[in-house]
Design an enzyme around this catalytic site. Structure first.
Site, PDB file in Angstrom:
ATOM      1  N   ASP A  22     -16.986   7.160  -1.103  1.00 23.18           N
ATOM      2  CA  ASP A  22     -15.767   7.080  -0.621  1.00 23.18           C
ATOM      3  C   ASP A  22     -15.447   8.720   0.123  1.00 23.18           C
ATOM      4  OD1 ASP A  22     -13.111   6.626   0.023  1.00 23.18           O
ATOM      5  OD2 ASP A  22     -12.349   6.538  -1.974  1.00 23.18           O
TER       6      ASP A  22
ATOM      7  N   ARG B  58       0.709  -1.157  -0.012  1.00 21.43           N
ATOM      8  CA  ARG B  58      -0.002   0.060   0.096  1.00 21.43           C
ATOM      9  C   ARG B  58       0.914   1.481  -0.160  1.00 21.43           C
ATOM     10  NH1 ARG B  58      -5.170   1.480   3.711  1.00 21.43           N
ATOM     11  NH2 ARG B  58      -5.895   0.107   1.906  1.00 21.43           N
TER      12      ARG B  58
HETATM   13  N1  NVA Z   1      -9.757   6.791  -1.279  1.00 16.15           N
HETATM   14  C1  NVA Z   1      -9.633   6.566   0.051  1.00 16.15           C
HETATM   15  C2  NVA Z   1      -9.602   4.885   0.190  1.00 16.15           C
HETATM   16  C3  NVA Z   1      -9.539   4.476   1.441  1.00 16.15           C
HETATM   17  C4  NVA Z   1      -9.658   2.903   1.476  1.00 16.15           C
HETATM   18  C5  NVA Z   1      -8.080   6.742   0.319  1.00 16.15           C
HETATM   19  O1  NVA Z   1      -7.269   6.410  -0.630  1.00 16.15           O
HETATM   20  O2  NVA Z   1      -7.673   6.988   1.474  1.00 16.15           O
HETATM   21  N1   CP Z   2     -11.047  -0.007   2.618  1.00 18.88           N
HETATM   22  C1   CP Z   2      -9.887  -0.155   2.903  1.00 18.88           C
HETATM   23  O1   CP Z   2      -9.003  -0.434   2.177  1.00 18.88           O
HETATM   24  O2   CP Z   2      -9.685  -0.023   4.411  1.00 18.88           O
HETATM   25  P1   CP Z   2      -8.301  -0.067   5.142  1.00 18.88           P
HETATM   26  O3   CP Z   2      -7.881   1.605   4.619  1.00 18.88           O
HETATM   27  O4   CP Z   2      -8.748   0.115   6.382  1.00 18.88           O
HETATM   28  O5   CP Z   2      -7.361  -0.839   4.696  1.00 18.88           O
END
Ligand code: NVA
Ligand code: CP
Length: 300
Positions: free
Chosen positions: A219, A102
């Site tokens: 979102d 991530r």
């Molecule tokens: N658009 C949000 C999604 C979180 C799962 C972010 O990138 O923070």
């Molecule tokens: N939806 C999602 O990816 O949640 P987290 O940021 O908690 O992993």
């Protein structure tokens, strides 16, 4: 399928195969049948941003598949002190059987795949969140049956979630409508591809986008890494909320989905979220099953 970097890399058949496998793994979980397809294997999990669902579901998923997951924070890794991704990729490939990452730039995930020799899974970048959308499609299919011809409306920021929903939904024959303010549209190239390959609309008009939707998705207005834009975004997105008026445009039995975390009173009202809590939390649960399917296909 060698990696899961973004959904546009997958064919419809590959996506449906993952959903079928996810359904089977979920059913086996509910019946207490173990499925140690990844016994003896290790997944490295690199997190440059916070996470609740992704971190816990990958770690538990790997355990349920008989393997182990290592949580690697940039504070501890040499990446945090500037070790290049091409070196990190080549080193970790010699210890691990797969990496979930991530991070911010999509190019970092693509580089890990290019320089490493093990499967790479995108656990969210600024551009895409493919694992989330596999769980979303699984959840829609559980409740609506065949995905083909169903309409998904996304209300909000045209970033990672919107991009992956466009790619995933169009691939499986769904219609997609995005409602976002000017200047916050999804990736232009992806929108062009969607218009050429399916029924796609991007508009500033939320009520128009929501018309006859089978699923309405939203979102947060300010994603991870955009914290300093929060005030400006609150202004830009003020009309972009999933509320009773928006839901009145959708089909009477429309689902509401949210990747979570949710900000009640911003992108969704507390009332709509709670009325659809069963769907939204099942969607969160399905992260576990969908990602196990991805790991089995990539690492078994
Ligand atoms: N658009 C949000 C999604 C979180 C799962 C972010 O990138 O923070
Ligand atoms: N939806 C999602 O990816 O949640 P987290 O940021 O908690 O992993």
């Amino acid at each position: 399928m060698k990696h899961l970097l973004k959904l546009s890399d997958l064919t419809e058949a590959e996506i449906l195969d993952l959903l079928d496998l996810a359904d089977r793994l979920k059913d086996e979980n509910k019946r207490g049948i173990s499925h140690p397809y990844l016994a003896g294997k290790s997944l490295g999990m690199i997190f440059q941003k916070s996470s609740t669902r992704t971190r816990v579901s990958f770690e538990v998923g790997m355990y349920q598949l008989g393997g182990q997951a290592l949580f690697l924070s940039p504070r501890d890794l040499q990446i945090g002190r500037g070790e290049p991704i091409e070196d990190t990729a080549r080193v970790l490939s010699r210890y691990l059987d797969g990496i979930m990452i991530r991070t911010f730039a999509q190019s970092e995930v693509e580089d890990l795949a290019r320089f490493g020799s093990i499967p790479i899974i995108n656990g969210l970048t600024d551009y895409a969140h493919p694992c989330q959308v596999l769980a979303d499609l699984m959840t829609i299919r559980e409740r609506k049956g065949d995905l083909r011809g169903r309409k998904l409306t996304f209300v909000g920021d045209g970033n990672n979630m919107a991009n992956s929903l466009i790619a995933g939904c169009i691939k499986v024959g769904m219609k997609v409508a995005i409602a976002c303010p000017k200047g916050y549209e999804p990736d232009a190239e992806l929108m062009r591809w969607a218009s050429e390959n399916g029924e796609f609309l991007c508009t500033e008009d939320v009520l128009l986008a929501a018309r006859d939707a089978d699923a309405v998705y939203t979102d947060v207005w300010a994603s991870m890494g955009q914290e300093d834009e929060a005030a400006e975004r609150r202004r830009a997105f003020s009309g972009y909320q999933v509320n009773a008026e928006v839901m009145a445009q959708a089909k009477p039995d429309a689902m509401v989905l949210h990747c979570l975390p949710a900000h009640r009173g911003e992108e969704i009202t507390a009332e709509v979220l709670e009325a659809h809590a069963d769907e939204i939390f099942e969607e969160a649960e399905n992260r576990l099953h969908a990602q196990k399917a991805v790991m089995v296909r990539l690492m078994a």
